[in-house]
Write an enzyme that holds these catalytic residues in place. Structure first.
Site, PDB file in Angstrom:
ATOM      1  N   LEU A   1       3.411  88.954  94.784  1.00 26.23           N
ATOM      2  CA  LEU A   1       4.622  88.290  95.255  1.00 26.23           C
ATOM      3  C   LEU A   1       5.044  88.819  96.623  1.00 26.23           C
ATOM      4  O   LEU A   1       6.200  89.180  96.850  1.00 26.23           O
ATOM      5  CB  LEU A   1       5.767  88.434  94.243  1.00 26.23           C
TER       6      LEU A   1
ATOM      7  N   THR B   1      -6.040  94.043 101.726  1.00 23.18           N
ATOM      8  CA  THR B   1      -6.055  93.050 100.644  1.00 23.18           C
ATOM      9  C   THR B   1      -7.409  92.367 100.498  1.00 23.18           C
ATOM     10  O   THR B   1      -7.972  92.305  99.401  1.00 23.18           O
ATOM     11  CB  THR B   1      -4.962  91.996 100.888  1.00 23.18           C
TER      12      THR B   1
ATOM     13  N   THR C   1     -13.560  80.990 102.715  1.00 23.05           N
ATOM     14  CA  THR C   1     -13.133  80.049 103.740  1.00 23.05           C
ATOM     15  C   THR C   1     -14.298  79.645 104.631  1.00 23.05           C
ATOM     16  O   THR C   1     -15.280  80.386 104.779  1.00 23.05           O
ATOM     17  CB  THR C   1     -12.030  80.684 104.615  1.00 23.05           C
ATOM     18  N   ASP C   2     -14.171  78.485 105.276  1.00 31.02           N
ATOM     19  CA  ASP C   2     -15.177  78.074 106.252  1.00 31.02           C
ATOM     20  C   ASP C   2     -15.120  78.916 107.524  1.00 31.02           C
ATOM     21  O   ASP C   2     -16.064  78.924 108.320  1.00 31.02           O
ATOM     22  CB  ASP C   2     -15.027  76.589 106.594  1.00 31.02           C
ATOM     23  N   GLU C   3     -14.031  79.658 107.733  1.00 30.38           N
ATOM     24  CA  GLU C   3     -13.885  80.416 108.969  1.00 30.38           C
ATOM     25  C   GLU C   3     -14.881  81.566 109.092  1.00 30.38           C
ATOM     26  O   GLU C   3     -15.096  82.093 110.190  1.00 30.38           O
ATOM     27  CB  GLU C   3     -12.445  80.929 109.110  1.00 30.38           C
TER      28      GLU C   3
ATOM     29  N   TYR D   1      -8.889  88.007 110.346  1.00 24.52           N
ATOM     30  CA  TYR D   1      -8.827  87.325 109.051  1.00 24.52           C
ATOM     31  C   TYR D   1     -10.214  86.919 108.580  1.00 24.52           C
ATOM     32  O   TYR D   1     -10.641  87.263 107.467  1.00 24.52           O
ATOM     33  CB  TYR D   1      -7.919  86.097 109.130  1.00 24.52           C
TER      34      TYR D   1
ATOM     35  N   LYS E   1     -12.573  88.237 105.352  1.00 21.95           N
ATOM     36  CA  LYS E   1     -13.093  87.359 104.301  1.00 21.95           C
ATOM     37  C   LYS E   1     -14.622  87.423 104.244  1.00 21.95           C
ATOM     38  O   LYS E   1     -15.211  87.402 103.155  1.00 21.95           O
ATOM     39  CB  LYS E   1     -12.629  85.918 104.534  1.00 21.95           C
TER      40      LYS E   1
ATOM     41  N   ARG F   1      -3.986  80.342 121.014  1.00 22.52           N
ATOM     42  CA  ARG F   1      -4.194  81.545 120.208  1.00 22.52           C
ATOM     43  C   ARG F   1      -5.394  82.333 120.742  1.00 22.52           C
ATOM     44  O   ARG F   1      -6.391  81.748 121.172  1.00 22.52           O
ATOM     45  CB  ARG F   1      -4.434  81.125 118.763  1.00 22.52           C
TER      46      ARG F   1
END
Length: 366
Positions: A36, A101, A134-136, A160, A164, A305
């Site tokens: 949370l 994480t 993810t596709d990233e 990020y 992943k 970005r």
């Protein structure tokens, strides 16, 4: 009957998966584990909270002892791992949380699964660890490049996507080294109900309703494949029930759109809704551009970005051929449902945006 542990199940994609699963498989048991943090919201699970086959535990995926307890006490045979830090901008300004994480959290889950499902058992135990990626992780494409397949080499370009990619490799290693039954799915950009308002589509909708500018990075021609979130849940369902152990499956929406065209599409849909219902102007008096059918005037171009990937595109041929996957929503039908959901659920996104929900969480779990 399956007994599932869903990590990150109070987040956007995880919650939609829980709704989907309990609706399709009402006899299954689902336990959600979620810390949370800012993007996790118990209100996302309100429609299932009274289901006797659903339970919620507030906790961190890095807490291996807690995960082991849940796997044992609930006799879990299927772990579906959504929990992740996922906002690229946040990973640029604060990458530590993404390493903690996405990499260490996944590692903790793998260790717990190995111990409970392999090490502490005298005989084989039917199990599945499904990792949602993810596709990233594949990097970026030019306009003419073929779409990403499961054989595309990894080339992550942000903290990020790098985190992943690392987690994907750990999952693969635990299968090939220890024999853990794993599958991984790599999805394209999700959209739909309960999407946190920092992401492009809900940000555009809520900013229009507040008559705020609609920020577009660079020239707005970054291209993404967009996947309605329930189609993503359907794809994971197929992987869990038909997918081969140790395999990766791409899940896409067959919907490549440039960001600027997404924004203009949302603008047009919101204007149509306002034209069809005078009640919306009463409910959202600040939405002057929508009331005047001039929402594109809110578009503002901002500095691009850092390291912004130009194009992502998913080739889901393997998933279609092996598992029978086809997205059920076109972008036109999915985005119409999404705009309607945000117009109908003002209390949800206002609570998320003004911080009152997070204040409530801290009071409940302090």
């Amino acid at each position: 009957m399956k007994k599932l542990l869903v990590t990150g199940g109070a987040g956007f994609i995880g919650a939609n998966f829980v709704h989907y699963w309990l609706s399709k498989y009402p006899e299954d048991n689902v336990v959600v584990l979620d810390a949370l943090t800012y993007a996790g919201n118990l209100e996302n699970l309100a429609v299932v909270q009274n289901n006797e086959n659903f339970s919620f535990v507030k906790g961190d995926i890095c807490d291996q002892a807690l995960v082991e307890t849940l796997l044992i006490d609930h006799q879990v045979d299927t772990l579906v791992h959504f929990a992740a830090e996922s906002h690229v901008d946040r990973s640029i300004t604060g990458p530590d949380a993404f390493i903690e994480t996405n990499i260490l959290g996944t590692y903790s889950l793998l260790k717990a699964a190995k111990k409970c499902w392999l090490d502490d058992r005298d005989k084989p135990f039917e199990h599945r660890f499904h990792h949602v990626s993810t596709d990233e992780v594949y990097g970026t494409l030019s306009a003419s490049d073929p779409a990403f397949t499961e054989d595309t080499a990894y080339a992550p370009n942000s903290p990020y996507s790098a985190s992943k990619a690392a987690s994907d490799h750990l999952v693969r290693a635990y299968h090939h080294t220890y024999g853990l039954n794993v599958t991984t799915s790599n999805c394209s950009n999700n959209y739909g109900p309960y999407h946190f308002p920092e992401k492009l589509i809900p940000l555009v909708i809520t900013n229009i309703l507040h008559n705020k500018s609609l920020p577009i990075y660079g020239d707005g021609m970054q291209i993404r494949d967009w996947l309605y979130v329930e189609d993503h849940a359907y794809g994971i369902d197929l992987v869990l029930n038909k997918g081969r152990i140790g395999e990766n499956y791409n899940i896409g929406g067959n919907n490549e759109w440039a960001n600027i065209n997404i924004v203009k599409e949302v603008c047009a849909l919101v204007e149509t809704r306002f034209a069809e219902s005078s009640e919306l102007a009463t409910r959202f008096p600040e939405a002057l551009a929508a009331i005047e059918a001039n929402t594109e005037s809110l578009i503002t171009y901002v500095t691009d970005r850092l390291g912004h990937d130009r194009r992502y595109a998913i080739d889901a041929t393997k998933t279609r051929v092996e598992l029978g996957y086809e997205p059920k929503e076109t972008f036109e039908t999915g985005i119409a449902k999404t705009v309607s959901w945000y117009l109908d659920n003002e209390a949800w996104w206002k609570a998320v945006m003004d911080g009152s929900y997070q204040d409530w969480v801290e009071g409940q779990y302090s």
